[in-house]
Design a protein around this motif. Structure first.
Motif, short mmCIF file in Angstrom:
data_model
loop_
_atom_site.label_atom_id
_atom_site.label_comp_id
_atom_site.label_asym_id
_atom_site.label_seq_id
_atom_site.Cartn_x
_atom_site.Cartn_y
_atom_site.Cartn_z
N THR A 185 0.80 -1.22 0.00
CA THR A 185 0.00 0.00 0.00
C THR A 185 0.83 1.27 0.00
O THR A 185 0.58 2.20 -0.76
N ASP A 186 1.85 1.34 0.85
CA ASP A 186 2.65 2.56 0.99
C ASP A 186 3.98 2.46 0.25
O ASP A 186 4.97 3.09 0.66
N HIS A 187 4.00 1.69 -0.82
CA HIS A 187 5.24 1.57 -1.61
C HIS A 187 5.77 2.93 -2.05
O HIS A 187 6.99 3.17 -2.03
N ALA A 188 4.89 3.84 -2.41
CA ALA A 188 5.31 5.14 -2.95
C ALA A 188 6.09 5.97 -1.95
O ALA A 188 6.86 6.86 -2.34
N VAL A 189 5.90 5.73 -0.65
CA VAL A 189 6.60 6.54 0.36
C VAL A 189 7.84 5.85 0.89
O VAL A 189 8.51 6.36 1.80
N MET A 190 8.17 4.68 0.35
CA MET A 190 9.35 3.94 0.81
C MET A 190 10.58 4.48 0.10
O MET A 190 10.97 3.99 -0.96
N GLY A 191 11.16 5.49 0.66
CA GLY A 191 12.33 6.12 0.06
C GLY A 191 13.18 6.79 1.12
O GLY A 191 12.95 6.64 2.31
N GLY A 192 14.16 7.51 0.67
CA GLY A 192 15.05 8.19 1.61
C GLY A 192 16.16 8.90 0.88
O GLY A 192 16.02 9.29 -0.28
N GLN A 193 17.30 9.05 1.55
CA GLN A 193 18.42 9.80 1.00
C GLN A 193 19.74 9.05 1.18
O GLN A 193 19.97 8.44 2.24
N LEU A 194 20.54 9.06 0.13
CA LEU A 194 21.94 8.65 0.24
C LEU A 194 22.74 9.92 0.47
O LEU A 194 22.75 10.82 -0.38
N VAL A 195 23.41 10.00 1.61
CA VAL A 195 24.17 11.20 1.96
C VAL A 195 25.65 10.88 1.81
O VAL A 195 26.22 10.10 2.59
N VAL A 196 26.27 11.46 0.79
CA VAL A 196 27.69 11.25 0.54
C VAL A 196 28.46 12.40 1.17
O VAL A 196 28.23 13.57 0.86
N GLN A 197 29.39 12.07 2.07
CA GLN A 197 30.16 13.08 2.81
C GLN A 197 31.64 12.93 2.53
O GLN A 197 32.11 11.85 2.12
N THR A 198 32.38 13.97 2.80
CA THR A 198 33.84 13.85 2.76
C THR A 198 34.25 12.88 3.87
O THR A 198 33.52 12.71 4.85
N PRO A 199 35.39 12.21 3.74
CA PRO A 199 35.82 11.27 4.78
C PRO A 199 35.85 11.91 6.18
O PRO A 199 35.47 11.26 7.17
N ALA A 200 36.26 13.18 6.28
CA ALA A 200 36.30 13.84 7.58
C ALA A 200 34.90 14.04 8.15
O ALA A 200 34.65 13.79 9.33
N ASP A 201 33.98 14.49 7.29
CA ASP A 201 32.60 14.68 7.74
C ASP A 201 31.95 13.35 8.11
O ASP A 201 31.17 13.28 9.08
N TYR A 202 32.26 12.31 7.36
CA TYR A 202 31.70 11.00 7.68
C TYR A 202 32.22 10.50 9.02
O TYR A 202 31.46 9.93 9.81
N ALA A 203 33.50 10.72 9.29
CA ALA A 203 34.06 10.30 10.58
C ALA A 203 33.39 11.05 11.72
O ALA A 203 33.10 10.47 12.78
N ARG A 204 33.12 12.34 11.52
CA ARG A 204 32.42 13.10 12.56
C ARG A 204 30.99 12.60 12.73
O ARG A 204 30.48 12.55 13.86
N TRP A 205 30.34 12.24 11.63
CA TRP A 205 28.98 11.72 11.75
C TRP A 205 28.97 10.41 12.53
O TRP A 205 28.09 10.18 13.37
N LEU A 206 29.94 9.52 12.25
CA LEU A 206 30.01 8.26 12.98
C LEU A 206 30.20 8.50 14.47
O LEU A 206 29.58 7.83 15.31
N ALA A 207 31.07 9.46 14.81
CA ALA A 207 31.35 9.74 16.22
C ALA A 207 30.11 10.31 16.92
O ALA A 207 29.89 10.05 18.11
N ALA A 208 29.32 11.09 16.19
CA ALA A 208 28.15 11.73 16.81
C ALA A 208 26.95 10.81 16.88
O ALA A 208 26.06 11.00 17.71
N ALA A 209 26.89 9.80 16.01
CA ALA A 209 25.74 8.89 15.98
C ALA A 209 25.76 7.98 17.18
O ALA A 209 26.80 7.47 17.59
#
Length: 317
Positions: A185-209
């Motif tokens: 039923t809700d197939h149309a809303v099954m989506g999201g985002q791929l967020v590509v970050q610089t390695p430094a930003d990704y490392a900060r995101w991992l630390a904050a998650a």
């Protein structure tokens, strides 16, 4: 809809550029092969229409090289495109050994991602730019399909089996990811985002998650909670296969076959233990099919994989 998304998505990886070039090349080839046919049909229809004075005698022309060329040239061109596309296809199933391993579970109607460090996210996937990423996909319910238009990649997610998708995103930014398989039923809303970050930003995101430990550590906790150590532990009195050093090794089965202890084998051994019974061991393993979800199974698989370099009999909690 998926074709429109692909057309307007831009390119987030080198693979996307290769796919676009292949597609445009095929379009040009199709025009070159079909245009002469339609041009000649129109020309002959006008020249030899009823009432038009024209020489309709069949002139003898046995130019063998002309006849061979109009068959050989299109054939060789299509073979070249076949080899080109086959190379791209084979590359999709050969992720680099150093690729970042991420798990994904599709369920009605969301995507849940698990990072090696234990970080989890829903309908959003953070990855570092320039690094190969391999995503192991599982379905909790029905067939889904993870589609990232900007990467020109789509992979079906089938219940009961693991599939994989790998990529190397080059351009930082946010890109749409959707389910490309009607899943309810809700197939149309099954989506999201791929967020590509610089390695430094990704490392900060991992630390904050937030995290409760690495994926393997969470699997170890689950391993004890579900009582698995009671049979597979070093001090256990139950005759069960040791898990240390198991992953990636050949496993002889009771039916005489030999399989490799990969992710799929470990999953099936947890949820369908009677399907492939290890030789020399009694078929006493209970099923966890209605007890554990795919996310928990992936954690247990990560834990067993972490024991790959351990010595059998070394013990584990």
């Amino acid at each position: 809809m998926n074709r429109l998304l692909t057309f307007w998505a831009g390119q987030a990886s080198h693979h996307a550029g290769q796919v676009d070039t292949l597609f445009l090349g095929l379009a040009v080839l199709a025009v070159l092969l079909s245009a002469p046919v339609f041009i000649l049909i129109t020309w002959f229809a006008v020249k030899y229409r009823r009432g038009k004075p024209a020489d309709r005698t069949h002139a003898v022309n046995r130019n063998v090289w002309l006849e061979v060329s109009w068959a050989a040239i299109p054939f060789l061109a299509t073979v070249a495109f076949y080899l080109w596309s086959t190379g791209l296809f084979i590359d999709l199933y050969q992720p680099p050994a150093e690729a970042l391993a991420i798990n994904a579970v599709g369920k009605q109607w969301m995507w849940k991602f698990q990072h090696p460090g234990g970080q989890a996210e829903i309908n959003e996937l953070h990855v570092p730019a320039g690094q190969a990423v391999v995503v192991t996909l599982a379905s909790q319910d029905v067939i889904h399909s993870l589609f990232v238009p900007a990467l020109r990649l789509k992979q079906d997610v089938v219940p009961g089996r693991y599939t994989r998708l790998w990529f190397r995103a080059d351009a930082a930014g946010s890109y749409a990811l959707v389910c490309a398989q009607f899943c309810g039923t809700d197939h149309a809303v099954m989506g999201g985002q791929l967020v590509v970050q610089t390695p430094a930003d990704y490392a900060r995101w991992l630390a904050a998650a937030g995290t409760d430990g690495s994926l393997a550590a969470q699997g170890a906790v689950l391993f004890r909670q579900m009582g698995c150590s009671g049979c597979h532990g070093a001090a256990s009195t139950v005759h069960a296969p040791p898990l240390e050093g198991l992953y990636g090794r050949p496993v002889p089965l009771a039916n005489g076959q030999v399989v490799t202890a990969d992710d799929q084998y470990l999953r099936d051994s947890i949820l369908l233990p009677q399907a492939q019974v290890a030789a020399g061991y009694p078929a006493i393993m209970p099923t966890y099919q209605n007890v554990l979800g795919e996310e928990d199974v992936l954690k247990l698989v990560a834990y067993i994989k972490s024991l790959a370099n351990a010595q059998p009999g070394g013990g584990h909690e």
